[in-house]
Design a protein around this motif. Structure first.
Motif, mmCIF file in Angstrom:
data_model
loop_
_atom_site.group_PDB
_atom_site.id
_atom_site.type_symbol
_atom_site.label_atom_id
_atom_site.label_comp_id
_atom_site.label_asym_id
_atom_site.label_seq_id
_atom_site.Cartn_x
_atom_site.Cartn_y
_atom_site.Cartn_z
ATOM 1 N N GLN A 151 0.718 6.016 0.755
ATOM 2 C CA GLN A 151 0.170 6.712 1.443
ATOM 3 C C GLN A 151 0.586 8.160 0.893
ATOM 4 O O GLN A 151 1.537 8.039 1.804
ATOM 5 N N GLU B 107 -5.515 9.048 1.412
ATOM 6 C CA GLU B 107 -6.230 7.675 1.966
ATOM 7 C C GLU B 107 -5.248 6.499 1.425
ATOM 8 O O GLU B 107 -4.783 6.317 0.321
ATOM 9 N N ARG B 108 -4.984 5.814 2.201
ATOM 10 C CA ARG B 108 -4.172 4.481 1.666
ATOM 11 C C ARG B 108 -4.548 3.801 0.649
ATOM 12 O O ARG B 108 -5.797 3.645 0.965
ATOM 13 N N TYR C 105 0.431 -0.804 0.033
ATOM 14 C CA TYR C 105 -0.112 0.283 -0.081
ATOM 15 C C TYR C 105 0.939 0.892 0.027
ATOM 16 O O TYR C 105 2.037 1.170 0.202
#
Length: 121
Positions: free
Chosen positions: A39, A44-45, A37
């Motif tokens: 960010q 938002e991630r 992921y």
């Protein structure tokens, strides 16, 4: 109980490459689909890639497809993200986690500290 430590980030020029590593502690790493992921501040991630437990299937977000490659070594309890042809828009803090549901954005474990990737000339 899996704990996650990300490493390998840094400052790179556009077009450059980095390889991120995610080291997992625990006895059951091989059972989990793992994702990367990223960010950025105020955003938002977002999931950028994931790989299933046996390395049979991998998925990439459209924004990184063709440039990033996710891989894993269950023997080493480690997930990797090879990032090539990096662009300024790839600048972010990168995290790994076990995926409960990719479509729901649900993860299994506490987030690690992440690894900062900065792409700038």
């Amino acid at each position: 109980q899996v704990q996650l430590v990300e490493s390998g980030g840094g400052l790179v020029q556009p077009g450059g490459s980095l390889r991120l590593s995610c080291a997992a502690s625990g006895n059951s790493f091989r059972l989990y689909t793992m994702g990367w992921y990223r960010q950025t501040p105020g955003k938002e991630r977002q999931l950028v890639a994931y790989i299933d437990s046996s390395s049979t299937r991998a998925m990439y977000a459209d924004s990184v497809k063709g440039r990033f490659t996710i891989s894993r070594s269950n023997a080493q309890n480690t997930v990797y993200l090879q990032m090539n042809d990096l662009k300024p828009e790839d600048t972010a803090v990168y995290y790994c986690n076990g995926i409960r549901s990719a479509q729901a954005g649900a993860t299994w474990f506490n987030w690690g500290q992440g690894s900062q990737v900065t792409v700038s000339s």
